[in-house]
Design a protein around this motif. Structure first.
Motif, PDB file in Angstrom:
ATOM      1  N   ILE A 103     -37.165  58.587  43.221  1.00 19.28           N
ATOM      2  CA  ILE A 103     -37.598  57.180  43.289  1.00 19.28           C
ATOM      3  C   ILE A 103     -39.092  57.081  42.995  1.00 19.28           C
ATOM      4  CG2 ILE A 103     -37.965  55.256  44.887  1.00 19.28           C
ATOM      5  CD1 ILE A 103     -35.319  56.044  46.233  1.00 19.28           C
ATOM      6  N   TYR A 111     -41.701  48.779  38.628  1.00 16.18           N
ATOM      7  CA  TYR A 111     -41.839  47.956  39.848  1.00 16.18           C
ATOM      8  C   TYR A 111     -42.507  46.628  39.496  1.00 16.18           C
ATOM      9  CZ  TYR A 111     -40.868  52.169  42.619  1.00 16.18           C
ATOM     10  OH  TYR A 111     -40.282  53.278  43.169  1.00 16.18           O
ATOM     11  N   MET A 125     -35.069  47.458  43.883  1.00 16.14           N
ATOM     12  CA  MET A 125     -34.630  48.832  44.151  1.00 16.14           C
ATOM     13  C   MET A 125     -33.263  49.107  43.530  1.00 16.14           C
ATOM     14  SD  MET A 125     -35.124  51.782  45.429  1.00 16.14           S
ATOM     15  CE  MET A 125     -36.601  51.586  46.451  1.00 16.14           C
TER      16      MET A 125
END
Length: 211
Positions: A103, A111, A125
């Motif tokens: 991640i 992001y 996410m």
């Protein structure tokens, strides 16, 4: 070669322990890995404690503790359940680091793109970050699953009749066949490990094409 059916029975038990332990460890790895990436300090702290404790534990000692010590606390587990729980807890702690690092390896621009699209944290996410991170997770998880498979041989010490246990029993009864018995044991573990590697490569290729 009348002992071959016994090895087959042991192989089935090994596969059962490996499959169930894999499920437990993958669930724990995903949960702990996501928790370690959380912005909330308490959630991150609890996950870190789990990872540090169970990653530092000897799997064999953990297996002994789950099977031999828990009954003193009025918690008695079957051999199979104790094996699955101990292996799942230990391997899951290692797997959580794979999830967390995968991640973290997703570029920050992804992001920022999610923020620009006004997506919530969970949507960013699950729709942007995780699909990219999963592709990175496949090779290290394949290695971890092979380690898990080899770790199942430790259940021999709690007399669960897995492949190694059956091989040792057979060896005691057919001592002169020792090279053949252990040679076949090595071959079976090799074939099972090769199957995991092959499956992981297929999965990785499909995920790469999907991207």
């Amino acid at each position: 070669m009348e002992w071959l059916p016994l090895l087959l029975d042991g192989t089935l038990i090994t596969l059962q322990v490996a499959a169930l332990s894999s499920i437990v460890s993958l669930i724990l790895a995903a949960a702990a890995g996501l928790a370690c990436s959380s912005r909330h300090t308490i959630i991150r702290g609890v996950a870190n404690v789990y990872v540090e404790v169970f990653r530092a534990c000897s799997l064999l000692v953990l297996l002994f503790w789950v099977y031999f010590a828990l009954p003193f606390l009025d918690i008695e587990l079957s051999k199979l359940t104790a094996a699955v729980l101990a292996i799942g807890l230990n391997i899951g702690a290692y797997g959580s680091e794979i999830v967390r690092s995968s991640i973290a390896a997703v570029p920050k621009g992804q992001y920022e793109a999610g923020v620009a699209l006004n997506l919530s944290g969970s949507m960013r996410m699950f729709r942007i970050i995780l699909p990219q991170a999963v592709t990175r997770m496949v090779p290290p998880f394949a290695n971890l699953m092979i380690e898990l498979l080899k770790a199942t041989s430790l259940v021999y010490f709690i007399t669960l009749s897995d492949l190694t246990f059956e091989a040792m029993i057979i060896r005691n009864n057919y001592y002169t066949w020792t090279p053949q018995i252990f040679g076949l044991l090595l071959l079976i573990y090799f074939v099972l490990s090769a199957f995991i590697s092959f499956s992981a490569r297929l999965l990785e290729r499909k995920l790469t094409v999907w991207r």
